[in-house]
Design an enzyme around this catalytic site. Structure first.
Site, PDB file in Angstrom:
ATOM      1  N   ARG A   1       0.727  -0.939   0.105  1.00  0.00           N
ATOM      2  CA  ARG A   1      -0.007   0.990   0.143  1.00  0.00           C
ATOM      3  C   ARG A   1       0.983   1.204  -0.181  1.00  0.00           C
ATOM      4  O   ARG A   1       2.179   1.205  -0.228  1.00  0.00           O
ATOM      5  CB  ARG A   1      -0.801  -0.381   1.265  1.00  0.00           C
ATOM      6  CG  ARG A   1      -0.215   0.054   2.721  1.00  0.00           C
ATOM      7  CD  ARG A   1      -1.140  -0.926   3.545  1.00  0.00           C
ATOM      8  NE  ARG A   1      -0.365  -1.128   4.886  1.00  0.00           N
ATOM      9  CZ  ARG A   1      -0.157   0.011   6.065  1.00  0.00           C
ATOM     10  NH1 ARG A   1      -0.376   1.089   5.512  1.00  0.00           N
ATOM     11  NH2 ARG A   1       0.830  -0.698   6.686  1.00  0.00           N
TER      12      ARG A   1
ATOM     13  N   ILE B   1       3.009  13.033   3.072  1.00  0.00           N
ATOM     14  CA  ILE B   1       2.644  12.819   1.829  1.00  0.00           C
ATOM     15  C   ILE B   1       1.234  12.124   2.337  1.00  0.00           C
ATOM     16  O   ILE B   1       0.658  11.275   3.104  1.00  0.00           O
ATOM     17  CB  ILE B   1       3.262  11.301   0.866  1.00  0.00           C
ATOM     18  CG1 ILE B   1       4.865  11.748   0.883  1.00  0.00           C
ATOM     19  CG2 ILE B   1       2.859  11.014  -0.005  1.00  0.00           C
ATOM     20  CD1 ILE B   1       5.093  13.572  -0.118  1.00  0.00           C
TER      21      ILE B   1
ATOM     22  N   VAL C   1      10.990  -7.303   7.001  1.00  0.00           N
ATOM     23  CA  VAL C   1      12.858  -6.470   6.562  1.00  0.00           C
ATOM     24  C   VAL C   1      13.316  -6.567   7.775  1.00  0.00           C
ATOM     25  O   VAL C   1      14.607  -6.665   7.731  1.00  0.00           O
ATOM     26  CB  VAL C   1      12.820  -5.316   5.942  1.00  0.00           C
ATOM     27  CG1 VAL C   1      11.889  -4.954   4.347  1.00  0.00           C
ATOM     28  CG2 VAL C   1      11.516  -3.888   6.301  1.00  0.00           C
TER      29      VAL C   1
ATOM     30  N   TYR D   1      11.792   8.202  14.720  1.00  0.00           N
ATOM     31  CA  TYR D   1      11.675   7.993  13.433  1.00  0.00           C
ATOM     32  C   TYR D   1      12.921   8.787  12.462  1.00  0.00           C
ATOM     33  O   TYR D   1      13.324   8.583  11.846  1.00  0.00           O
ATOM     34  CB  TYR D   1      10.110   8.378  13.218  1.00  0.00           C
ATOM     35  CG  TYR D   1       9.835   8.051  11.705  1.00  0.00           C
ATOM     36  CD1 TYR D   1       9.213   6.715  10.846  1.00  0.00           C
ATOM     37  CD2 TYR D   1       9.780   9.542  10.754  1.00  0.00           C
ATOM     38  CE1 TYR D   1       8.835   7.280  10.148  1.00  0.00           C
ATOM     39  CE2 TYR D   1       9.670   9.623  10.245  1.00  0.00           C
ATOM     40  CZ  TYR D   1       8.555   8.222   8.807  1.00  0.00           C
ATOM     41  OH  TYR D   1       8.553   8.935   7.732  1.00  0.00           O
TER      42      TYR D   1
HETATM   43  P1  NAP Z   1       2.402   3.503   4.487  1.00  0.00           P
HETATM   44  O1  NAP Z   1       1.421   3.249   4.342  1.00  0.00           O
HETATM   45  O2  NAP Z   1       1.945   2.972   6.510  1.00  0.00           O
HETATM   46  O3  NAP Z   1       2.542   1.545   4.112  1.00  0.00           O
HETATM   47  C1  NAP Z   1       4.127   0.917   4.770  1.00  0.00           C
HETATM   48  C2  NAP Z   1       4.323  -0.411   4.442  1.00  0.00           C
HETATM   49  O4  NAP Z   1       5.025  -1.221   4.232  1.00  0.00           O
HETATM   50  C3  NAP Z   1       3.257  -1.203   4.304  1.00  0.00           C
HETATM   51  O5  NAP Z   1       3.726  -1.595   3.056  1.00  0.00           O
HETATM   52  C4  NAP Z   1       3.162  -2.554   5.697  1.00  0.00           C
HETATM   53  O6  NAP Z   1       3.146  -3.110   4.554  1.00  0.00           O
HETATM   54  C5  NAP Z   1       5.201  -2.229   4.963  1.00  0.00           C
HETATM   55  N1  NAP Z   1       5.486  -1.949   6.135  1.00  0.00           N
HETATM   56  C6  NAP Z   1       6.269  -2.350   7.531  1.00  0.00           C
HETATM   57  N2  NAP Z   1       6.378  -2.619   8.354  1.00  0.00           N
HETATM   58  C7  NAP Z   1       7.005  -3.560   7.320  1.00  0.00           C
HETATM   59  C8  NAP Z   1       8.049  -4.501   7.588  1.00  0.00           C
HETATM   60  N3  NAP Z   1       8.891  -4.606   9.157  1.00  0.00           N
HETATM   61  N4  NAP Z   1       8.623  -5.783   6.696  1.00  0.00           N
HETATM   62  C9  NAP Z   1       8.174  -4.726   5.577  1.00  0.00           C
HETATM   63  N5  NAP Z   1       7.349  -4.175   5.316  1.00  0.00           N
HETATM   64  C10 NAP Z   1       6.972  -3.898   5.567  1.00  0.00           C
HETATM   65  O7  NAP Z   1       3.611   4.311   4.583  1.00  0.00           O
HETATM   66  P2  NAP Z   1       4.110   5.042   3.593  1.00  0.00           P
HETATM   67  O8  NAP Z   1       3.691   6.481   4.298  1.00  0.00           O
HETATM   68  O9  NAP Z   1       3.272   3.927   2.308  1.00  0.00           O
HETATM   69  O10 NAP Z   1       5.624   4.771   3.644  1.00  0.00           O
HETATM   70  C11 NAP Z   1       6.014   4.694   3.003  1.00  0.00           C
HETATM   71  C12 NAP Z   1       8.146   5.094   3.489  1.00  0.00           C
HETATM   72  O11 NAP Z   1       7.817   6.641   2.885  1.00  0.00           O
HETATM   73  C13 NAP Z   1       7.932   4.833   4.231  1.00  0.00           C
HETATM   74  O12 NAP Z   1       9.566   4.208   4.737  1.00  0.00           O
HETATM   75  C14 NAP Z   1       8.054   6.306   5.494  1.00  0.00           C
HETATM   76  O13 NAP Z   1       8.677   6.396   6.559  1.00  0.00           O
HETATM   77  C15 NAP Z   1       8.176   7.022   4.371  1.00  0.00           C
HETATM   78  N6  NAP Z   1       7.492   8.158   3.810  1.00  0.00           N
HETATM   79  C16 NAP Z   1       6.593   8.874   4.413  1.00  0.00           C
HETATM   80  C17 NAP Z   1       5.966  10.294   4.743  1.00  0.00           C
HETATM   81  C18 NAP Z   1       4.220   9.732   4.480  1.00  0.00           C
HETATM   82  O14 NAP Z   1       4.062  10.894   4.922  1.00  0.00           O
HETATM   83  N7  NAP Z   1       3.993   9.161   4.212  1.00  0.00           N
HETATM   84  C19 NAP Z   1       7.297  10.988   4.793  1.00  0.00           C
HETATM   85  C20 NAP Z   1       8.024  10.795   4.543  1.00  0.00           C
HETATM   86  C21 NAP Z   1       8.873   9.207   4.597  1.00  0.00           C
HETATM   87  P3  NAP Z   1       1.536  -3.862   5.231  1.00  0.00           P
HETATM   88  O15 NAP Z   1       0.789  -3.718   4.352  1.00  0.00           O
HETATM   89  O16 NAP Z   1       1.815  -5.567   5.573  1.00  0.00           O
HETATM   90  O17 NAP Z   1       1.227  -3.561   7.383  1.00  0.00           O
END
Ligand code: NAP
Length: 246
Positions: A14, A187, A63, A154
């Protein structure tokens, strides 16, 4: 016909990871992704990639667990025989002010976000070295650059990813492997959907572009960094944040 390239995107069931994997699928790559929760409907996810013309390998693998990472990458090599691009995307938050943060919440965030990036990269790099070609893109965050109250775990993990990226860029450049990071701002994904409307409104006021970013806006830059269009860029952190950090 030219052989299809292969991208591995971690945590791509996702959010940003899924959008990155779809972007690669649309552009002729076969994809390999992983996830951890039991909620993931693998068949539905597989169909989304197939509809874009890509083969997809979807594996349940944490991971932060080295054995699961080894099994995941082994399965990728068995299916595709190579990895052209690695995107270290999997990440979590466990926000709390320092004085109330539990040790386990600090450890968990570092283990998944930072150690997970190390474990997957270490497993993938030998295959990139063998063919003297590879691109690694890791997801940092603006708060890894600026810090953020309530996110010391974080922010530390995301700052760590920057140091990690710059170091491996230096180690691997002579093997024609590039490593870069992106630092998204706020995001619109499940990760930020937990915030109240009031908090989101306040955040938007602090963003010069006055809106959150989309997962597609991150995927576009990650795709660029994994392509030959960025062939002289390595060891960099690209902010994608509507002007928050400049
Ligand atoms: P998200 O919607 O919460 O999705 C997180 C994803 O990581 C999911 O597919 C989840 O799998 C997977 N995941 C979590 N723990 C895991 C593990 N131990 N092993 C393998 N997969 C794991 O997050 P997002 O917003 O898309 O964020 C993606 C990346 O961008 C992250 O590194 C986040 O820190 C970074 N980021 C996000 C933002 C933001 O505003 N959203 C801003 C800066 C950076 P499941 O579906 O199975 O739980």
């Amino acid at each position: 016909m030219e052989e299809k390239k292969v991208v591995v995107v971690t945590g791509a069931s996702r959010g940003i990871g899924k959008e990155i994997a779809l972007k690669y699928a649309e552009n002729g790559y076969n994809v390999a992704i992983n996830y951890v929760s039991d909620k993931t409907n693998v068949e539905e996810l597989e169909k989304e990639f197939k509809d874009k013309g890509a083969e997809a390998l979807i594996v349940k693998a944490d991971v932060s667990k080295s054995e699961q990472v080894q099994e995941f990458i082994k399965a990728v090599i068995e299916k595709y025989g190579k990895i052209d691009v690695l995107v270290n995307n999997a990440g979590i938050t466990r926000d709390m002010l320092l004085m109330r943060m539990k040790e386990e919440d600090f450890d968990k965030v570092i283990e998944i976000n930072l150690k997970g990036t190390f474990l997957v990269t270490k497993e993938v790099v030998p295959y990139m070295m063998k063919k003297r070609d590879g691109k690694i893109i890791s997801l940092s965050s603006v708060v890894g650059v600026t810090g953020n109250a309530g996110q010391c775990n974080y922010s530390a993990s995301k700052a760590g990813i920057i140091g990690f990226t710059k170091s491996i860029a230096k180690e691997l450049a002579s093997r024609n492997i590039r490593a870069n990071a992106v630092a998204p701002g706020f995001i619109d994904t499940d990760m930020t959907n937990v915030l109240s409307d009031e908090v989101k409104e306040n955040i938007n006021k602090q963003i010069p572009m006055r809106r959150m970013g989309t997962a597609r806006e991150i995927a576009n830059v990650v795709y660029f960094l994994g392509s030959e269009e960025s062939s002289y860029i390595t060891g960099q952190v690209i902010n994608i944040d509507g002007g928050m950090v400049c």
